[in-house]
Scaffold this active site. Structure first.
Site, mmCIF file in Angstrom:
data_model
loop_
_atom_site.group_PDB
_atom_site.id
_atom_site.type_symbol
_atom_site.label_atom_id
_atom_site.label_comp_id
_atom_site.label_asym_id
_atom_site.label_seq_id
_atom_site.Cartn_x
_atom_site.Cartn_y
_atom_site.Cartn_z
ATOM 1 C CG HIS A 56 -0.760 -13.735 -10.546
ATOM 2 N ND1 HIS A 56 -1.023 -12.598 -9.835
ATOM 3 C CD2 HIS A 56 0.011 -14.507 -9.738
ATOM 4 C CE1 HIS A 56 -0.430 -12.679 -8.649
ATOM 5 N NE2 HIS A 56 0.198 -13.819 -8.561
ATOM 6 C CG ASP A 85 -3.518 -11.306 -12.064
ATOM 7 O OD1 ASP A 85 -4.164 -11.977 -11.257
ATOM 8 O OD2 ASP A 85 -2.326 -10.954 -11.893
ATOM 9 C CD GLU A 122 6.556 -12.456 -4.098
ATOM 10 O OE1 GLU A 122 6.488 -12.304 -5.339
ATOM 11 O OE2 GLU A 122 5.698 -12.042 -3.319
ATOM 12 C CD GLU A 173 4.966 -8.983 -1.060
ATOM 13 O OE1 GLU A 173 4.968 -9.531 -2.182
ATOM 14 O OE2 GLU A 173 3.950 -8.876 -0.364
ATOM 15 C CG HIS A 221 6.080 -11.793 1.423
ATOM 16 N ND1 HIS A 221 6.176 -12.464 0.229
ATOM 17 C CD2 HIS A 221 4.825 -11.295 1.469
ATOM 18 C CE1 HIS A 221 5.029 -12.383 -0.424
ATOM 19 N NE2 HIS A 221 4.192 -11.667 0.304
ATOM 20 C CG ASP A 276 6.570 -8.391 -5.250
ATOM 21 O OD1 ASP A 276 7.020 -8.034 -6.361
ATOM 22 O OD2 ASP A 276 5.731 -9.295 -5.112
ATOM 23 C CG ASP A 322 1.259 -10.159 2.340
ATOM 24 O OD1 ASP A 322 1.937 -9.123 2.463
ATOM 25 O OD2 ASP A 322 1.324 -10.898 1.340
ATOM 26 C CG ASP A 361 0.062 -7.386 -0.152
ATOM 27 O OD1 ASP A 361 1.244 -7.553 0.191
ATOM 28 O OD2 ASP A 361 -0.624 -8.281 -0.676
ATOM 29 C CG ASP A 389 2.491 -7.999 -4.457
ATOM 30 O OD1 ASP A 389 1.264 -7.813 -4.553
ATOM 31 O OD2 ASP A 389 2.992 -9.121 -4.278
#
Ligand code: XLS
Ligand code: NI
Ligand code: NI
Length: 435
Positions: free
Chosen positions: A101, A104, A232, A268, A271, A296, A307, A309, A339
């Site tokens: 991003h 980031d 996404e 993802e 998700h 992802d 989430d 992750d 991700d």
């Protein structure tokens, strides 16, 4: 400048019998599978945000990770330090791609123009790194959800100034992504949704999002960006009702706003589960509607409803998703972006390596199983046979009416006999390909 990963060696493929935890057991980058190398098929990426920015906080406690670039000091110098360490990480891991991003890679300034200048400084640094490295950019994306200005949405904000700020940010980030040779541009609608309908005009907000994404597509063509634009989907979190809930929901949205040829999906795993779908459902849906783009790759925790992750580590769970992707030729410009984040107690530099090694091994091992499954062909045959009678009943899909069919059922005395769906047989068959 710090050297956070100095004690970690370059990670090599040592085969499944190796006891070295800092080695690949299955990810042999050059191994040929289905006509290409594992590296070329999987197109794996490290994500900048979870791996280099996330400090390990949870709702009850703050930072647990003590990375040198997170200490106090000049923010731009820290961003450069983070970048150096990130590239050392990419190279030691032998990863072909990364994703980021805008926020980031560099700190935000006091104004939009200051932020844009700071971004440019770091983007130029990345560009220099890319010249001497094998690593490439899989995708870039603008973070339109962390800053408080976005608390009520970005494109869907009631305040047109926020819409404009977000649009300027996407323009900047898409152009930087293109400048860095990025292969795709992603839009995750972080806060494009709502908490309560009490304060929300849903039709107005959907129209704003439709307009916003039309401008994004227009700008892509204007600047000649050749990569895919990817949306996404995610059902909840941070907002209770996200407008881009799942693949089907996004497809309907794209069609309504005339965008179905401009955008594909970045799907993802975690998700999909939050939407109460399986990962393979989301992929199969996207493929059957020609909107599949990228993945992802991560995993949720079936005991908690958010989430989490986590890094993928379950081959059985990935066989069907990978089967759908790779029997259809695999990725074009998409790939497998990890991700995923390590748990907050995993505080050492080697923990980041263990996580990525495990994930890359899991994906490699899955693709090896999927190659067997494709070459074996019995699964594909089963499916073919299940629907084969339709080949001789084409007129049902074209010319016949309910009246014609009604007559037919009586004349031929049609009386269908149920046939087994063979689920358990199929589950055993799929498992037989996993080594
Ligand atoms: C959050 C999303 C996010 C996107 C990029 O849940 O997965 O990380 O991938 O903005
Ligand atoms: Ni994601
Ligand atoms: Ni996510």
């Amino acid at each position: 400048m710090s050297d956070y990963f100095k004690d970690i060696p370059t990670i090599k493929y040592e085969g499944r019998d190796s006891t070295n935890p800092l080695s690949f057991k299955f990810y042999d980058a050059n191994k040929k599978i289905l006509g290409k190398t594992l590296e070329e098929h999987l197109r794996m990426a490290v994500c900048y945000w979870h791996t280099f920015n996330w400090p390990g906080g949870d709702p009850f406690g703050g930072q647990t990770f003590l990375r040198p670039w997170m200490e106090s000091g000049d923010k731009i110098e820290q961003a450069k330090d983070k970048l150096n360490n990130a590239f050392e990480f990419f190279e030691k891991l032998g990863i072909p791609y990364f994703c980021f991003h805008d926020v980031d890679i560099a700190p935000e300034g006091e104004s939009f123009s200051e932020t844009e200048k700071i971004q440019k400084t770091i983007v130029d640094e990345i560009s220099k790194k890319l010249e001497t490295s094998k690593v490439k950019l899989l995708w870039g994306t603008a973070n339109l959800f962390s800053h408080r200005r976005y608390m009520s949405g970005a494109a869907t904000n009631p305040d047109p100034d926020v819409f404009q700020y977000a649009a300027a940010q996407v323009k900047m980030c898409m152009e930087n992504t293109m400048f860095l040779g990025g292969q795709n541009y992603v839009l995750w609608g972080g806060r494009e949704g709502y908490e309560t309908i009490l304060n929300t005009n849903m039709k107005q907000e959907y129209d704003q999002l439709g307009r916003f994404l039309n401008m994004v597509a227009e700008h892509k063509h204007k600047i000649g960006f050749k990569g895919l634009l990817l949306i996404e989907p995610k059902p909840h979190e941070p907002t209770k009702h996200q407008y881009d809930f799942d693949s089907a929901n996004v497809f309907a949205f794209l069609q309504k706003y005339g965008l179905e040829r401009e955008f594909k999906l970045n799907i993802e795993q975690n998700h999909a589960i939050l939407a109460k779908h399986s990962f393979e459902h989301e992929i199969a849906y996207a493929l059957s509607n020609d909107i599949f783009g990228s993945i992802d790759i991560n995993r949720g925790d079936y005991l908690v409803g958010w989430d989490t992750d986590q890094f993928p580590n379950n081959v059985e769970e990935l066989v069907l998703p990978f089967y759908y992707i790779f029997k259809n030729g695999g990725f074009s410009s998409g790939g497998l972006n990890m991700d995923a984040k390590i748990r907050r107690q995993s505080i050492d530099p080697e923990d980041l390596f263990y996580a990525h090694i495990g994930s890359m091994d899991t994906c490699a091992r899955t693709l090896i199983a999927v190659e067997k499954m494709i070459n074996d062909g019995s699964y594909e045959n089963f499916l073919k046979q299940r629907y084969e009678q339709w080949a001789s009943e084409k007129q049902l899909m074209t010319s016949m009416s309910l009246e014609d069919i009604h007559k037919n059922v009586i004349a031929k005395n049609i009386n269908p006999q149920p046939k087994s769906g063979r689920q358990e047989y199929l589950e055993n068959l799929i498992n037989s390909f996993v080594d």
